[in-house]
Scaffold this motif. Structure first.
Motif, PDB file in Angstrom:
ATOM      1  N   CYS A 135     -10.386   9.088 -10.358  1.00 40.85           N
ATOM      2  CA  CYS A 135      -9.800   8.734  -9.434  1.00 40.85           C
ATOM      3  C   CYS A 135     -10.385   8.492  -8.130  1.00 40.85           C
ATOM      4  O   CYS A 135     -10.433   7.241  -7.522  1.00 40.85           O
ATOM      5  CB  CYS A 135      -8.546   9.548  -8.961  1.00 40.85           C
ATOM      6  SG  CYS A 135      -7.579   8.794  -7.705  1.00 40.85           S
ATOM      7  N   ARG A 174     -15.344   3.574 -13.573  1.00 44.33           N
ATOM      8  CA  ARG A 174     -14.852   3.677 -12.258  1.00 44.33           C
ATOM      9  C   ARG A 174     -16.107   4.817 -11.375  1.00 44.33           C
ATOM     10  O   ARG A 174     -15.810   5.762 -11.269  1.00 44.33           O
ATOM     11  CB  ARG A 174     -13.572   4.423 -12.294  1.00 44.33           C
ATOM     12  CG  ARG A 174     -12.329   3.433 -12.576  1.00 44.33           C
ATOM     13  CD  ARG A 174     -10.926   4.145 -12.370  1.00 44.33           C
ATOM     14  NE  ARG A 174     -10.777   4.817 -11.232  1.00 44.33           N
ATOM     15  CZ  ARG A 174      -9.644   4.636 -10.549  1.00 44.33           C
ATOM     16  NH1 ARG A 174      -8.705   3.611 -10.985  1.00 44.33           N
ATOM     17  NH2 ARG A 174      -9.255   5.192  -9.392  1.00 44.33           N
ATOM     18  N   LYS A 181      -9.782   5.678  -0.841  1.00 44.50           N
ATOM     19  CA  LYS A 181      -8.647   5.818  -1.386  1.00 44.50           C
ATOM     20  C   LYS A 181      -7.383   5.351  -0.684  1.00 44.50           C
ATOM     21  O   LYS A 181      -7.287   5.796   0.407  1.00 44.50           O
ATOM     22  CB  LYS A 181      -8.356   7.385  -1.898  1.00 44.50           C
ATOM     23  CG  LYS A 181      -9.123   8.059  -2.732  1.00 44.50           C
ATOM     24  CD  LYS A 181      -9.256   7.328  -4.030  1.00 44.50           C
ATOM     25  CE  LYS A 181      -8.124   6.970  -4.772  1.00 44.50           C
ATOM     26  NZ  LYS A 181      -8.182   6.228  -5.927  1.00 44.50           N
ATOM     27  N   HIS A 419      -1.254   5.481 -13.128  1.00 47.14           N
ATOM     28  CA  HIS A 419      -0.400   5.296 -11.618  1.00 47.14           C
ATOM     29  C   HIS A 419       0.743   5.147 -11.537  1.00 47.14           C
ATOM     30  O   HIS A 419       1.611   5.606 -10.481  1.00 47.14           O
ATOM     31  CB  HIS A 419      -1.218   4.129 -10.653  1.00 47.14           C
ATOM     32  CG  HIS A 419      -2.602   5.070 -10.434  1.00 47.14           C
ATOM     33  ND1 HIS A 419      -3.775   4.548 -11.306  1.00 47.14           N
ATOM     34  CD2 HIS A 419      -3.059   5.399  -9.647  1.00 47.14           C
ATOM     35  CE1 HIS A 419      -4.985   4.988 -10.790  1.00 47.14           C
ATOM     36  NE2 HIS A 419      -4.557   5.574  -9.426  1.00 47.14           N
ATOM     37  N   ARG A 431       0.085  14.262 -14.560  1.00 42.03           N
ATOM     38  CA  ARG A 431       0.717  13.196 -15.357  1.00 42.03           C
ATOM     39  C   ARG A 431       0.990  13.717 -16.900  1.00 42.03           C
ATOM     40  O   ARG A 431       0.046  14.604 -17.221  1.00 42.03           O
ATOM     41  CB  ARG A 431      -0.371  11.953 -15.402  1.00 42.03           C
ATOM     42  CG  ARG A 431      -0.332  11.502 -13.825  1.00 42.03           C
ATOM     43  CD  ARG A 431      -1.625  10.438 -13.962  1.00 42.03           C
ATOM     44  NE  ARG A 431      -1.358   9.720 -12.514  1.00 42.03           N
ATOM     45  CZ  ARG A 431      -2.700   9.080 -12.149  1.00 42.03           C
ATOM     46  NH1 ARG A 431      -3.787   9.305 -12.508  1.00 42.03           N
ATOM     47  NH2 ARG A 431      -2.496   8.406 -10.909  1.00 42.03           N
ATOM     48  N   GLU A 460      -7.895   6.805 -15.607  1.00 43.16           N
ATOM     49  CA  GLU A 460      -8.569   8.003 -14.737  1.00 43.16           C
ATOM     50  C   GLU A 460      -8.614   9.016 -15.687  1.00 43.16           C
ATOM     51  O   GLU A 460      -8.015   9.782 -16.227  1.00 43.16           O
ATOM     52  CB  GLU A 460      -7.711   8.201 -13.551  1.00 43.16           C
ATOM     53  CG  GLU A 460      -7.647   7.189 -12.513  1.00 43.16           C
ATOM     54  CD  GLU A 460      -6.786   7.358 -11.329  1.00 43.16           C
ATOM     55  OE1 GLU A 460      -6.993   6.911 -10.307  1.00 43.16           O
ATOM     56  OE2 GLU A 460      -5.947   8.473 -11.347  1.00 43.16           O
ATOM     57  N   ASP A 490      -5.968  11.973  -7.671  1.00 40.19           N
ATOM     58  CA  ASP A 490      -5.143  11.631  -8.818  1.00 40.19           C
ATOM     59  C   ASP A 490      -5.541  12.605 -10.020  1.00 40.19           C
ATOM     60  O   ASP A 490      -7.067  12.669 -10.280  1.00 40.19           O
ATOM     61  CB  ASP A 490      -4.832  10.514  -9.294  1.00 40.19           C
ATOM     62  CG  ASP A 490      -4.007   9.857  -8.026  1.00 40.19           C
ATOM     63  OD1 ASP A 490      -3.333  10.248  -7.265  1.00 40.19           O
ATOM     64  OD2 ASP A 490      -4.111   8.649  -8.153  1.00 40.19           O
TER      65      ASP A 490
END
Ligand SMILES: O=C[C@H](O)[C@H](O)COP(=O)(O)O
Ligand SMILES: C=C(OP(=O)(O)O)C(=O)O
Ligand SMILES: [Mn+2]
Length: 530
Positions: A135, A174, A181, A419, A431, A460, A490
């Motif tokens: 993230c 990523r 952020k 997200h 999550r 992520e 995250d």
């Protein structure tokens, strides 16, 4: 040889809003532009005789060729820029930006063009995008081993999706720039103490102290340097033999060997190895780049515009501007306003780009945004990254896909199942694997029902054995969250959970391929990249 021209140092370094110039001559005094219809989309609708289910888009600023030619890397300064830090020391910021402006580009225009052509294949269903990584990259967790482990899991996932799903996989990390952020709240409160929110290591520090939370311009330079080192290592891994397909068995991470996913991977890798041996027996040259190298691209959210502007260079081959901070840049859910700075900046760069879209987006707004970001309707230029949450996607995505299809717009549909599925458990942002998988399932189902193309997955994730997301085969429990919760922002899938997801995606890609073949619609995939 291709060269990159830097933006004029004085203009690039000037951090004050530029006075109104002829560049944006269609602007009206309140900052919003003349409202006219985009030429490109109108033409397309005529050409394809497709009836729009929404009104043709009305844009806040003109998108004609003349306007685009007047775009400059600093044009965004005339519009409202959301989610930007308030630097206390303008001079320090100017110095940092000037330093980066003089630095070499991190990526080259030709690489971005290659990626765009790969993404066009994803849009057409002839390849699949796998985009993944932290993230938020951080300065303190920067290490060669971590980069290697994330890269390695991406390779493993790609092999699973390619061998299991039967399509080429385009890999984008990523990585090498994913530092800034956007935050829901400007302030964070802990035990009654209120401080500015952490906005990523390129801006301020994650520690909950007053001094760490002050935005420091010197961090831009450190982020640039770390990105350069990361990219250097990734290029070495990609082309120096590490990523060669013959090493498919050796990519299994230590701790994954024992897990179900690790075992499933080893079984699949064994079959890949046998297939390679068979092909070698048939005369396949095993020392060609196709067998010894891989293509790997890097991406990040195009958020901190001072940084992005400083790395935007004019490509001498085409005369186009490329943001050379990464191959692929995306616009976040919080900064995709049509009349604001991020969209203005992104429409002018020639990189392939993406835009995040939640259930808050309405159909005509999306059609307008796509017309603004991709007025020529170039395949591979724009990815729409859907992040609605498992519960909301089935209800909200179809109307968006239908509107875009009806408008004749070509985009690469990508699923970010992270997200929209964040929740707080025992004080941790987490999550559930099951919710993440359900969103991916819904994404594939909706495309299947509409006859459209699921083009990619955006995750992520990390190669580390973290305990940040709940569930999955590794059964991370609520009580495990505090054991290895390392993310600065995250929660990420760990290596096992990420691999498990790859098996699920492979099964959906295989089903799709079989269905298309049965309909006689499958096109042969070109095996020019892995
Ligand atoms: O990575 C995305 C965002 O920066 C993040 O989800 C924002 O989190 P917040 O809602 O805690 O600010
Ligand atoms: C900020 C992010 O996502 P979104 O814009 O979708 O919230 C992200 O991808 O880290
Ligand atoms: Mn995130």
């Amino acid at each position: 040889m291709e060269t990159m021209r830097m933006p004029d140092a004085q203009q690039a370094g000037s951090l004050l809003p530029q006075p109104s110039t002829s560049q944006l001559s269609t602007k009206v005094p309140n900052g919003r532009g003349a409202r006219i219809r985009p030429q490109a989309t109108r033409g397309l609708l005529r050409q394809r005789s497709i009836r729009a289910v929404v009104e043709p888009p009305v844009l806040p600023f003109e998108k004609d060729a003349e306007h685009l030619s007047q775009w400059r890397p600093e044009s965004w300064r005339q519009l409202k820029a959301y989610q930007q830090p308030n630097y206390r020391d303008e001079k320090k910021l100017r110095d940092a930006v000037e330093t980066i402006t003089r630095m070499p580009p991190l990526v080259f225009a030709g690489e971005c063009r290659n990626l765009q052509s790969r993404l066009a294949k994803c849009a057409a269903g002839e390849a699949f995008l796998l985009q993944g990584g932290d993230c938020a990259e951080s300065f303190s967790q920067f290490s060669a081993n971590r980069i290697r482990d994330s890269f390695r899991v991406m390779l493993q996932m790609a092999v699973v999706a390619m061998f299991g799903g039967g399509v080429p996989v385009v890999k984008i990390g990523r990585m090498a720039g994913q530092f800034a952020k956007p935050r829901s709240a400007d302030l964070e409160t802990i035990d009654g103490m209120e401080l500015p929110s952490y906005r990523g290591d390129i801006i301020n520090g994650a520690e909950f102290t007053e001094s760490a939370r002050v935005p420091d311009p010197q961090r831009l330079v450190q982020a640039y340097n770390q990105s350069a080192s990361t990219l250097n290592l990734l290029r070495g891994f990609s082309t120096g033999g590490y990523a060669g397909l013959q090493r498919v068995m050796q990519w299994n991470l230590e701790f994954m060997g024992k897990s179900d996913e690790g075992q499933a991977y080893m079984d699949l890798a064994k079959r890949v190895e046998e297939a390679i041996q068979f092909m070698e027996a048939c005369g396949l040259e095993n020392d060609t780049p196709m067998m010894t190298e891989t293509e790997f691209y890097v991406s990040h959210e195009c958020l901190l515009l001072d940084y992005e502007q400083a790395l935007t260079r004019e490509d001498s081959t085409t005369g186009l501007w490329y943001d050379c901070s990464g191959h692929f840049l995306w616009c976040g859910e919080r900064t995709r306003q049509l009349d604001a700075a991020h969209v203005e900046f992104m429409r002018g760069i020639a990189n392939p780009i993406g835009v995040k879209v939640s259930d808050k987006m309405d159909a005509s707004q999306l059609v307008s945004l796509i017309a603004a970001l991709n007025p020529e309707n170039t395949p591979g230029r724009l990815a729409v990254i859907i992040r609605m949450g498992a519960g909301k996607l089935r209800e909200n995505m179809p109307r968006l896909v239908e509107a875009v299809e009806s408008a004749g717009q070509t985009v690469t549909w990508v699923c970010d199942p992270m997200h929209g599925n964040t929740e707080s458990v025992a004080g941790y942002k987490t999550r559930r694997y099951e919710r993440i998988r359900q969103e991916v399932e819904a994404f594939f189902d909706v495309h299947e029902q509409l006859g459209t193309v699921p083009g990619g997955l955006h995750l992520e994730m990390t190669g580390d054995d973290v305990t940040e997301c709940l569930g999955g085969g590794s059964s991370i429990l609520e009580a495990d969250l505090n054991s290895r919760y390392h993310t600065h922002c995250d929660p990420r899938l760990n290596a096992e959970q990420a691999l498990e997801m790859a098996f699920y995606v492979a099964s959906r890609l295989r089903q799709r391929k079989d269905r298309m073949s049965a309909q006689g619609a499958a096109k042969p995939s070109s095996p020019v990249f892995m």
